[in-house]
Enzyme design. Structure first.
Site, PDB file in Angstrom:
ATOM      1  N   GLU A   1      16.758  13.266   0.712  1.00 12.52           N
ATOM      2  CA  GLU A   1      17.068  14.166   1.820  1.00 12.52           C
ATOM      3  C   GLU A   1      17.852  13.438   2.911  1.00 12.52           C
ATOM      4  O   GLU A   1      18.764  14.005   3.521  1.00 12.52           O
ATOM      5  CB  GLU A   1      15.780  14.764   2.374  1.00 12.52           C
TER       6      GLU A   1
ATOM      7  N   GLY B   1      12.102  12.258   0.587  1.00  8.88           N
ATOM      8  CA  GLY B   1      12.744  12.099   1.883  1.00  8.88           C
ATOM      9  C   GLY B   1      13.936  11.161   1.853  1.00  8.88           C
ATOM     10  O   GLY B   1      14.845  11.274   2.677  1.00  8.88           O
TER      11      GLY B   1
ATOM     12  N   ALA C   1       9.058   9.610   1.578  1.00 10.81           N
ATOM     13  CA  ALA C   1       8.273   9.545   2.807  1.00 10.81           C
ATOM     14  C   ALA C   1       7.020   8.717   2.547  1.00 10.81           C
ATOM     15  O   ALA C   1       6.660   8.455   1.395  1.00 10.81           O
ATOM     16  CB  ALA C   1       7.897  10.952   3.267  1.00 10.81           C
TER      17      ALA C   1
ATOM     18  N   GLU D   1       8.577  16.335  -4.929  1.00 10.86           N
ATOM     19  CA  GLU D   1       7.508  16.849  -4.072  1.00 10.86           C
ATOM     20  C   GLU D   1       6.536  17.784  -4.781  1.00 10.86           C
ATOM     21  O   GLU D   1       5.340  17.807  -4.455  1.00 10.86           O
ATOM     22  CB  GLU D   1       8.117  17.564  -2.850  1.00 10.86           C
TER      23      GLU D   1
END
Length: 260
Positions: A115, A112, A66, A135
């Site tokens: 993911e 992300g 992200a 993370e």
């Protein structure tokens, strides 16, 4: 439809969606997520699109994570909304889509990015790909479904190890634990994804949708996946594709499915 951060191209019945922020290692910011939502929603609704292949621009990254710069000023409410919105408009849209989605992982798939790949129904990685959920090194946890989908794919113990250590996996390691389906040379990545998608698209479209729904309901809270399978199995008998499939089998010919 014109986009700034993604490229959308249709070849035959396959739609290619490329995250196109190569200078940012294809990091997912809010705007990119919104564009992905638009493209994915349109693809799932389009009668001319049979399946979707998602990849990243360049040779370094699928999606390196992200866009962390957007996180700095968020509080508890903002962080919660960020995760909920991202999951609902992109990651869950992919996972629950009625058409097959393949992730062609062409480099780093971190945070992300991993993911996003895990939300896809099938994952194919180039041999240079590296994957992980880092993370906790930022004082966070995965927020776009990573804790749930990684556990479903590799099991509780391995998921906890990867999330708690924040270690990166090579493509070979990811294949070994079942995180990806195939590993190929980088030049063979998109051809392999195309080959698999074209094989899938030779099958009955409504049956594909029923299979995706049934598998998704495995181990889903408050949903009996066996009952989903029974209901979806029964629905298939009401389709013209079922009649065509049986007729083709009896006549020893290739079925011509219409998605009806």
């Amino acid at each position: 439809m014109e986009f700034e951060n993604i490229l959308v191209e249709t070849k035959g019945r396959i739609q290619y969606i490329t995250i196109n922020r190569e200078n940012k290692l294809n990091a997912l910011n809010k705007f990119t997520l919104c564009e992905l939502h638009e493209a994915l929603t349109a693809a799932f609704k389009s009668s001319s699109v049979g399946g979707i292949i998602i990849t990243g621009a360049g040779s370094k990254a699928f999606v390196a994570g992200a866009d962390i710069s957007e996180f700095a000023d968020l509080d508890v409410k903002g962080g919660t909304e960020l995760a909920r919105n991202g999951q609902s408009i992109v990651f869950d849209v992919i996972a629950n889509g009625n058409k097959p989605v393949i992730a062609a992982i062409n480099g780093f798939a971190l945070g992300g990015g991993l993911e996003l790949a895990m939300a896809c129904h099938i994952r194919i990685a180039s041999e240079n790909a590296k994957m992980g959920l880092p993370e906790v090194t930022l004082g966070l946890i995965p927020g776009y479904g990573g804790t749930q989908r990684l556990t479903q794919l590799v099991g509780r113990g391995k998921a906890l190890e990867l999330i708690l250590t924040a270690d990166m996996l090579t493509a070979a390691d990811a294949l070994n634990i079942g995180l990806v389906n195939h590993v190929v040379f980088q030049d063979d990545l998109l051809p392999k994804a195309e080959e698999m998608m074209n094989k899938i698209l030779s099958r009955a479209p409504l049956a594909l949708a029923s299979a995706i729904k049934s598998v998704n309901d495995f181990n889903t809270a408050s949903i009996n996946g066996f009952e989903t399978e029974i209901q979806e199995f029964g629905k298939c008998f009401g389709t013209r594709d079922f009649k065509e499939g049986v007729a083709a089998f009896m006549e020893k010919r290739k079925a011509e499915f219409k998605g009806e």
